[in-house]
Design a protein around this motif. Structure first.
Motif, short mmCIF file in Angstrom:
data_model
loop_
_atom_site.label_atom_id
_atom_site.label_comp_id
_atom_site.label_asym_id
_atom_site.label_seq_id
_atom_site.Cartn_x
_atom_site.Cartn_y
_atom_site.Cartn_z
N LYS A 23 39.09 42.60 56.63
CA LYS A 23 37.78 43.17 56.99
C LYS A 23 36.77 42.97 55.86
N MET A 24 37.20 43.20 54.62
CA MET A 24 36.31 43.01 53.48
C MET A 24 35.92 41.53 53.31
N ASP A 28 32.01 40.35 53.40
CA ASP A 28 31.39 39.65 52.27
C ASP A 28 30.97 38.23 52.67
N ALA A 29 31.79 37.59 53.50
CA ALA A 29 31.51 36.20 53.87
C ALA A 29 30.27 36.07 54.74
N ARG A 30 29.92 37.13 55.50
CA ARG A 30 28.75 37.04 56.39
C ARG A 30 27.49 36.72 55.62
N HIS A 31 27.40 37.21 54.39
CA HIS A 31 26.19 36.98 53.59
C HIS A 31 26.28 35.71 52.76
N TRP A 313 45.48 41.66 43.28
CA TRP A 313 45.85 40.72 44.34
C TRP A 313 45.00 40.92 45.59
N GLN A 314 44.63 42.16 45.89
CA GLN A 314 43.76 42.40 47.05
C GLN A 314 42.38 41.76 46.83
N ALA A 315 41.85 41.92 45.62
CA ALA A 315 40.56 41.29 45.32
C ALA A 315 40.67 39.77 45.44
N PHE A 316 41.78 39.24 44.93
CA PHE A 316 42.00 37.79 45.04
C PHE A 316 42.09 37.36 46.50
N ASN A 317 42.82 38.13 47.30
CA ASN A 317 43.03 37.76 48.70
C ASN A 317 41.73 37.75 49.50
N ILE A 318 40.79 38.65 49.15
CA ILE A 318 39.51 38.71 49.88
C ILE A 318 38.80 37.36 49.81
N PHE A 319 38.69 36.81 48.61
CA PHE A 319 37.96 35.55 48.44
C PHE A 319 38.81 34.34 48.84
N PHE A 320 40.14 34.49 48.69
CA PHE A 320 41.02 33.40 49.11
C PHE A 320 40.94 33.21 50.62
N THR A 381 41.25 25.79 45.00
CA THR A 381 40.49 27.03 44.94
C THR A 381 41.29 28.18 44.34
N VAL A 382 42.62 28.06 44.37
CA VAL A 382 43.46 29.13 43.80
C VAL A 382 43.20 29.25 42.30
N LEU A 383 43.10 28.10 41.62
CA LEU A 383 42.95 28.13 40.16
C LEU A 383 41.69 28.88 39.72
N PRO A 384 40.50 28.58 40.26
CA PRO A 384 39.32 29.36 39.82
C PRO A 384 39.32 30.80 40.31
N LEU A 385 40.09 31.09 41.39
CA LEU A 385 40.11 32.46 41.92
C LEU A 385 41.12 33.36 41.22
N VAL A 386 42.08 32.74 40.49
CA VAL A 386 43.11 33.55 39.83
C VAL A 386 42.49 34.55 38.87
N ALA A 387 41.38 34.16 38.22
CA ALA A 387 40.73 35.05 37.24
C ALA A 387 40.26 36.35 37.86
N VAL A 388 40.02 36.36 39.18
CA VAL A 388 39.55 37.56 39.87
C VAL A 388 40.58 38.68 39.75
#
Length: 856
Positions: A23-24, A28-31, A313-320, A381-388
């Motif tokens: 859901k998150m 976030d993706a809508r914008h 991991w939840q924050a990572f999953n949102i953008f992943f 995309t996983v590599l730049p998102l891992v920092a999240v």
């Protein structure tokens, strides 16, 4: 004082069952949907290129398998460069198979309607050829008419070029033929070779009546056989092989032809698919770079989520989830576009393959592209998102807070997979681990060199840029060094496309320039061959009558090698450990005799060919460097030449380096005078004709007076080579455009990604008094700089690679067309400026007050 570290372990739901994360991700993706999709557009371009080429390859392979017999016209073909010997005919006839035959040779044809002439391939056909496939002609009965008398059919391109129509008359040798029609399609005919030597078809019986087959004429003979099964063809070919090999003849079966054509197409496919794969790698770089900046901008939002209880991991999953879903959509779109492109690409190959192929939709290529796109969208995309995952909640209160370094197994595992990905992907595409490793290493070197050139260019410009230039120019240049501006990535991305196109242009121009230079340097550009001894003086007089120079009048004697270094040729053929190729032992050699070196020759070792009277083996001949290696002979080694049944012992006196294209004819073996003068021989004459009208008149009179004499116009060959290079070049440039387009998409994504930073900068500029016109000018100049530096990066590196390729691979003189490279640079600049300006319109036109209200 004792410090306690409390670790709270939260139970984390898997990504597929965590409804809150999905859901998150959607909210976030809508914008950011347009912005994220623009990032994935570079993935679309790369997948489209890979799918288009893979689909083309699978269609070609499928049609080759389906139509292999039509390509050959029979189940087994036997060929020779002279009439079949009685022993060979006895072996062939013992099979009691149905067969057809043909004889082909190069000769002049004179079109009586317009008195123009052309060197063609004359094919005399006898029997029910072809056994497979059909001969398509206009009119439909034209092929059957050639067996009814003196009728001829012509390749459609030849008839069109010389405006020959039905019922016109052509002269071949001593005979006149009525044109029965044109050939649109014939098994084993057409393709690229027809561009150089178009064909005319007559019956075998009429070929004898033309008077073209005389002593010294080069005639190729073939027999076409039909067998019950493909396995029978293979068995019979193996039974015939010893006898055919003994006399230097060859045979070909359907399976062998499929393998030959498959290998040829596979080499082309590997080259093209690596070009398309290069665009995909650029897309990967663009996606990873863009997602990296996107993730950095989301740090504040992630910190807030961490404050309210979200895990890393939840924050990572949102953008992943956002990137994965859009990557999947982009892969589908890219694969679909690739399938559409595949239907257009065969138009470029039209006339380059000897069969009309049906390019069906390849679902295998579609799903391969889909899987490849998903892997790329995950991996890069996983590599730049891992920092999240490691954004601390304290970042909400302290913007300058830097967390301590945390070891991430995921990060290092992904780095390893990213390094391995190009090798495995190229391996799968080319079916060769060697190609995969070589391509990956080459790509890494190319990208590294591009980065170094880009960095060096930026450093030089920044250091030596005029300090007294106007504010607009200085500010536009400084924008290239803004944090998160991705200038170096953009220069590499756009520069790689320019590099591929520019390198191709440099190589093509160097090769053509070498041919043109040789043609201009040569004393001769018109060669006449198959001149009989009685015709020699007449041909020379005709050359002089037209006030043309007589540059060469050279005798040619045909012979074979019967002994080499004291051993008979059949001894070498039986020795399986010997490395001398069979063709070098059994071929027919055309030699000449003279007492000097030709302008195209240079003595590398030993002495010039000479007759040492009073000595044993007194005939000393010189040999060309390439054949010396093939025959594995050295100075002083003995040979016995079979000259029309007369054995002539000889020894190697010297090794010559021969520039074969320079002032032909040139020869492998050269004898001294006083040995071959009385041997049966033909003559070759060479002259130079610079005026086309004079060339037409001379050729017409030559054909009328000496119908068996053939003429080669080197200017026509140069024109044909130029056309072929342009055709191949257009294919490669088309594929290289994928890299340019990918780089421009990365540029568009970078502009959109830095939009907010640019808006704030524009507010400051306007606060200081800058006008909209000035800001627009700064933006245009900035992208002009970017396009210029990107083009220079690619072109500078192409000059280096072009020099290495021309010097060490093609072995020709390095040269380039500065105007073509300037046009390429301007095109790259124009596209870069347009893309940059188009995506910056909102930044330029946003009122300052609107932004300040949002800030408040």
């Amino acid at each position: 004082m004792i410090e306690y570290i409390i670790k709270i372990k939260k139970k984390v739901k898997p990504i597929y069952s965590d409804a809150w994360v999905w859901k998150m991700a959607w909210r976030d993706a809508r914008h950011n949907i347009a912005r994220l999709f623009l990032f994935v557009a570079s993935l679309i371009t790369g997948i489209a290129g890979v799918v288009a080429i893979a689909s083309l390859n699978y269609s070609l392979q499928s049609d080759l398998d389906r139509n292999a017999k039509e390509l050959l016209g029979a189940d087994i073909v036997v060929g020779a460069n002279r009439p079949f010997e009685p022993e060979v005919l006895a072996v062939l006839d013992s099979s009691k198979l149905e067969y057809a035959s043909d004889a082909e040779m190069a000769s002049m044809v004179l079109f009586m309607k317009n008195k123009q002439s052309r060197l063609v391939r004359v094919m005399g056909i006898d029997g029910p050829y072809p056994f497979y496939g059909e001969v398509e002609t206009l009119p439909a009965n034209a092929y059957s008419k050639i067996n009814d008398g003196r009728f001829v059919i012509l390749d459609e391109t030849l008839a069109s070029q010389y405006e020959v129509s039905y019922d016109d008359t052509v002269k071949i040798g001593n005979s006149f033929f009525k044109v029965a029609g044109v050939v649109q399609k014939i098994p084993g005919g057409g393709g690229v070779l027809s561009t150089f030597t178009p064909s005319v078809y007559i019956s075998m019986q009429e070929l004898d009546s033309t008077g073209l087959i005389q002593f010294g004429s080069r005639v190729s003979y073939k027999r076409f056989y039909k067998t019950e099964t493909d396995a029978d063809a293979e068995i019979i070919g193996e039974q015939w092989s010893p006898t055919l090999k003994k006399y230097g003849h060859w045979y070909d079966t359907v399976e062998e032809r499929k393998e030959e054509l498959g290998n040829g197409f596979q080499s082309v496919y590997r080259f093209f698919t690596l070009l398309a794969f290069m665009a995909l790698i650029l897309g990967c770089i663009g996606v990873a770079s863009s997602v990296h900046i996107y993730a950095r901008e989301k740090r504040d939002q992630v910190a807030v989520l961490r404050c309210i209880g979200s895990s890393g991991w939840q924050a990572f999953n949102i953008f992943f989830i956002q990137v994965f879903v859009l990557g999947l959509i982009g892969s589908v779109i890219g694969a679909g576009i690739g399938m559409g492109i595949q239907q257009l690409v065969p138009l470029v190959f039209q006339g380059s393959i000897p069969l009309e192929l049906q390019f069906d939709i390849s679902w295998r290529a579609f799903f391969e592209g889909l899987v490849l796109g998903v892997v790329v969208s995950i991996l890069f995309t996983v590599l730049p998102l891992v920092a999240v995952r490691f954004v601390p909640p304290l970042s909400v209160l302290r913007a300058d807070f830097e967390p301590k370094r945390i070891f991430s197994k995921t990060k290092y595992a992904v780095i390893g997979l990213v390094i391995l990905f190009p090798v495995l992907a190229a391996w799968y595409q080319t079916k060769s681990i060697l190609y995969g490793v070589a391509f990956s290493a080459g790509l890494a070197v190319a990208l590294g060199l591009l980065s170094l050139v880009a960095l060096g260019l930026l450093s030089i410009v920044r250091k030596y840029f005029p300090k007294k230039s106007s504010f607009i120019f200085r500010h536009a240049l400084s924008n290239l060094f803004r944090p998160n501006n991705q200038t170096r990535v953009l220069m590499v991305s756009i520069g790689l496309g320019a590099f591929i196109i520019a390198t191709l242009n440099v190589i093509q121009f160097s090769l053509l320039d070498q041919v043109e230079f040789t043609g201009n340097e040569n004393q001769s550009n018109t060669i006449m061959f198959d001149i009989q001894p009685a015709q020699r003086d007449g041909v020379v007089d005709l050359i002089k009558t037209h006030n043309l120079p007589v540059n060469q009048v050279v005798p040619i004697v045909t012979c074979r090698i019967s002994e080499l270094k004291g051993k008979a040729i059949n001894t070498y053929q039986k020795d399986t450990t010997d490395n001398i190729p069979n063709w070098a032992l059994t071929r027919e050699y055309r030699v000449t005799y003279r007492d000097s070196l030709h302008v195209s020759e240079k003595l590398l070792e030993g002495e010039i060919h000479q007759l040492k009277r009073g000595q044993r083996d007194s005939v000393w001949v010189s040999i060309s460097a390439g054949m010396q290696e093939s025959l594995d002979v050295q100075i002083g080694d003995s040979l016995v030449f079979d000259v029309q049944g007369v054995p002539i012992p000889a020894r190697i006196s010297g090794i010559r380096e021969v520039e074969w294209p320079k002032d032909p004819p040139n020869f492998i073996f050269v004898f001294p005078r006083g040995v071959l003068e009385n041997a049966p021989q033909i003559w070759v004459a060479a002259t130079r004709v610079d005026d086309q009208e004079q060339a037409n008149r001379f050729t017409q009179e030559l054909v009328m007076a000496f119908p068996n004499v053939s003429l080669i116009d080197l200017r026509l060959i140069l024109s044909t080579v130029n056309d072929l290079f342009d055709k191949i070049g257009s294919i490669v440039k088309f594929l290289a455009l994928f890299s340019v387009i990918t780089g421009l998409i990365v540029l568009a994504g970078a502009v959109m990604n830095s939009k907010f930073v640019r808006i704030k900068e524009n507010i400051l500029l306007r606060t200081l008094g800058a006008r909209t016109k000035q800001i627009t000018l700064i933006t245009l100049i900035e992208y002009t700089y970017l396009g210029l530096f990107s083009a220079l990066t690619g072109i500078l590196l192409s000059m280096i690679s072009g020099w290495f390729l021309t010097k060490y691979f093609f072995e020709v003189n390095f040269s380039f067309n500065g105007l073509d490279l300037a046009y390429l640079g301007m095109a790259v600049m124009a596209l870069t400026v347009f893309i940059g300006w188009f995506n910056s319109r909102e930044v330029i036109n946003t009122p300052p007050l609107q932004v300040l209200r949002k800030e408040n």
